[in-house]
Enzyme design. Sequence first.
Site, short mmCIF file in Angstrom:
data_model
loop_
_atom_site.label_atom_id
_atom_site.label_comp_id
_atom_site.label_asym_id
_atom_site.label_seq_id
_atom_site.Cartn_x
_atom_site.Cartn_y
_atom_site.Cartn_z
N THR A 1 -57.87 -16.91 -29.94
CA THR A 1 -56.67 -17.33 -29.25
C THR A 1 -56.59 -18.84 -29.40
O THR A 1 -57.56 -19.55 -29.12
CB THR A 1 -56.68 -16.88 -27.76
OG1 THR A 1 -55.62 -17.53 -27.10
CG2 THR A 1 -57.97 -17.20 -27.05
N GLU B 1 -57.19 -12.35 -24.21
CA GLU B 1 -58.41 -12.13 -23.43
C GLU B 1 -58.40 -10.81 -22.67
O GLU B 1 -59.39 -10.41 -22.08
CB GLU B 1 -58.59 -13.27 -22.41
CG GLU B 1 -58.96 -14.61 -23.02
CD GLU B 1 -57.76 -15.43 -23.44
OE1 GLU B 1 -56.68 -14.85 -23.69
OE2 GLU B 1 -57.88 -16.67 -23.51
N LYS C 1 -44.12 -30.09 -10.86
CA LYS C 1 -44.25 -30.29 -9.42
C LYS C 1 -43.28 -31.39 -9.01
O LYS C 1 -43.44 -32.54 -9.40
CB LYS C 1 -45.68 -30.66 -9.06
CG LYS C 1 -46.16 -29.90 -7.86
CD LYS C 1 -47.64 -30.01 -7.65
CE LYS C 1 -48.04 -29.10 -6.50
NZ LYS C 1 -49.44 -29.20 -6.18
N TRP D 1 -43.57 -26.58 -6.39
CA TRP D 1 -43.56 -26.09 -7.76
C TRP D 1 -42.18 -25.58 -8.17
O TRP D 1 -41.50 -24.90 -7.40
CB TRP D 1 -44.57 -24.95 -7.92
CG TRP D 1 -45.98 -25.44 -8.01
CD1 TRP D 1 -46.40 -26.73 -8.00
CD2 TRP D 1 -47.16 -24.64 -8.12
NE1 TRP D 1 -47.76 -26.79 -8.11
CE2 TRP D 1 -48.26 -25.53 -8.19
CE3 TRP D 1 -47.40 -23.27 -8.19
CZ2 TRP D 1 -49.57 -25.07 -8.30
CZ3 TRP D 1 -48.70 -22.82 -8.31
CH2 TRP D 1 -49.78 -23.72 -8.37
P1 AMP Z 1 -51.59 -14.56 -26.08
O1 AMP Z 1 -53.02 -14.53 -25.72
O2 AMP Z 1 -51.30 -15.34 -27.30
O3 AMP Z 1 -51.01 -13.20 -26.13
O4 AMP Z 1 -50.84 -15.34 -24.93
C1 AMP Z 1 -50.95 -14.94 -23.61
C2 AMP Z 1 -50.02 -15.74 -22.76
O5 AMP Z 1 -48.67 -15.50 -23.12
C3 AMP Z 1 -50.08 -15.40 -21.30
O6 AMP Z 1 -51.15 -16.01 -20.65
C4 AMP Z 1 -48.72 -15.88 -20.81
O7 AMP Z 1 -48.72 -17.27 -20.58
C5 AMP Z 1 -47.84 -15.58 -21.98
N1 AMP Z 1 -47.16 -14.30 -21.77
C6 AMP Z 1 -47.51 -13.10 -22.23
N2 AMP Z 1 -46.62 -12.16 -21.84
C7 AMP Z 1 -45.69 -12.80 -21.11
C8 AMP Z 1 -44.51 -12.40 -20.42
N3 AMP Z 1 -44.09 -11.15 -20.45
N4 AMP Z 1 -43.82 -13.34 -19.78
C9 AMP Z 1 -44.21 -14.63 -19.75
N5 AMP Z 1 -45.30 -15.06 -20.38
C10 AMP Z 1 -46.03 -14.18 -21.05
#
Ligand code: AMP
Length: 543
Positions: free
Chosen positions: A185, A331, A441, A446
């Site tokens: 990641t 993760e 903020k 927030w």
């Molecule tokens: P990744 O590990 O690249 O899949 O990224 C994960 C991150 O993507 C999460 O921690 C969120 O910040 C963002 N994310 C995943 N799904 C969503 C969603 N449906 N809405 C908003 N953010 C999301």
Amino acid sequence: MHGLMMDNPLLISSIVEHADINFQDREIVSVVGDGSLHRYTYGDCFKRVRKLANALAKLGLSEGDRVATMAWNDYRHLEAYYAIGGAGYVCHTINPRLFPEQIVFMINHAEDKWIMIDPLFIPLIEKIAPQISDVEGYIVMGDEDSIVNTNLDNVISYESLIKDESEQFEWPLLDERAAMGLCYTSGTTGDPKGVLYNHRATILHAYALIAPDAMNLSNRDCILPVVPLFHVNSWGSPYGAMIVGAKIVYPGPKMADGETLYNLMEEEKVSVSLGVPTVWLVLLQYAAENNKKLNSLQRTIIGGAAVPESMIRDFQDNHDVFVQHAWGMTEMSPLGTVMSLKHGMDQLSQDEMVNLQIKQGRGMFGVEMRIVDDNQKILPWDGEAFGALQVKGPWVCSDYFKLKGSAGAHTEDGWFDTGDVAKIDPQGYMQITDRTKDVIKSGGEWISSIEIENTAIGHPAIAEAAVIGVASEKWTERPLLIAVKSKDQEASKDEILSFFKGKIAKWWIPDDVVFIEEIPHTATGKIKKTALREQFSDYQSSE
Ligand code: AMP
């Protein structure tokens, strides 16, 4: 006292055994490199999976060795998933869109022994080959012709590798906790971090995702995973789909092509699809411009980034397609929450329904969630309080590969800190309001940048929007809207700002809008806010 139940390990090879007996004739259709369609059955697929497993064993690999893949979504990549993991090695999926330096880092960090690559990525690998000299060899995912023009050392084509191998293979009886997948990641800062999946987590996650209140996958479905096989196991779809024997359709290199996606959906009778919002923008745009309706698609699972309200409405109003918003991360294998209705919700009005769909869904059995404030105090699920979202469960990572706890991503009491900020309503529907690092903020309170972005996208003149915090003497920070204009549309700053009135809290309304040509994205299609913050670091807020 232990119960008296068999102790069969949960292994992905058992999906091969089950699906091979039960779904021999089910089809797998893939767009391949030249744009044509490749079509075969589960039965054909598993024969080749076993041939590949035999061939990999002859390369001298040992249990736990990493074999990387750099490929689009197609049948060979699917075969690689099962052969590598099932045979006891670790399938390290690499995102080809990352910067070459990041790819080099990952290959070396993972100590990949062999790399399987789509012919399209040969030039990329040739360029970095001198920096990944510990790699023993390359398998080009094509036939003999695919390797004629490469200067890579120790290269063999996939088809010649498996050609003379046996269609029989004795799957090893592995420990269910043995590693079988690796996905890095890439945060916006620091080196990429490796998430190491095991068989047990993968199977439990697959069971969870096929359930009715999650993806509701069944043998009668035809699934089009547009989410790449290199992005968190394509959200577990290769496993879930094959457990139930769904027809699988892969877009190959054409995943960002609206016309190809539309045609695949119509011609192959796709009932469910998975992907990030950006992909669906392209599809919806194609459908709108060509006056076409999605006739067979019933639902689409969208995640990876927040789904804008306008997208939910477009799918529903123009195509009768139900959007299931989902949230997760690399993760977490990745699923944490999925939108599905609870009892008594069938009667919701259209607006109430959309308000629910905008949220990221509710927790699945297997993932515990909590939100906490800055002092780690647990916050109520009242739909108002928002705090850091932490999770726990058998398919959530316990550490990063080789980092031995140094990433500091886990709390002392064993929860994983997702880096997301969220609120959860009394019914359990969770809504992401920000990444911790992106939180704005203002005056001590927030502000949700995601909510402002999603509202902004509802304006016809805005194609894409990003909100960042800019320094303010009075309020510490104020939101700034950065937007890309839609093609052939015009709107003044004032028009855009007054569009927010009544839609979000008054003090959340950005003080200013800046139009730019293009918003920077990460390799997984997320808005790169660090880059925007840098670009606008000198921006002066008009108090
Ligand atoms: P990744 O590990 O690249 O899949 O990224 C994960 C991150 O993507 C999460 O921690 C969120 O910040 C963002 N994310 C995943 N799904 C969503 C969603 N449906 N809405 C908003 N953010 C999301």
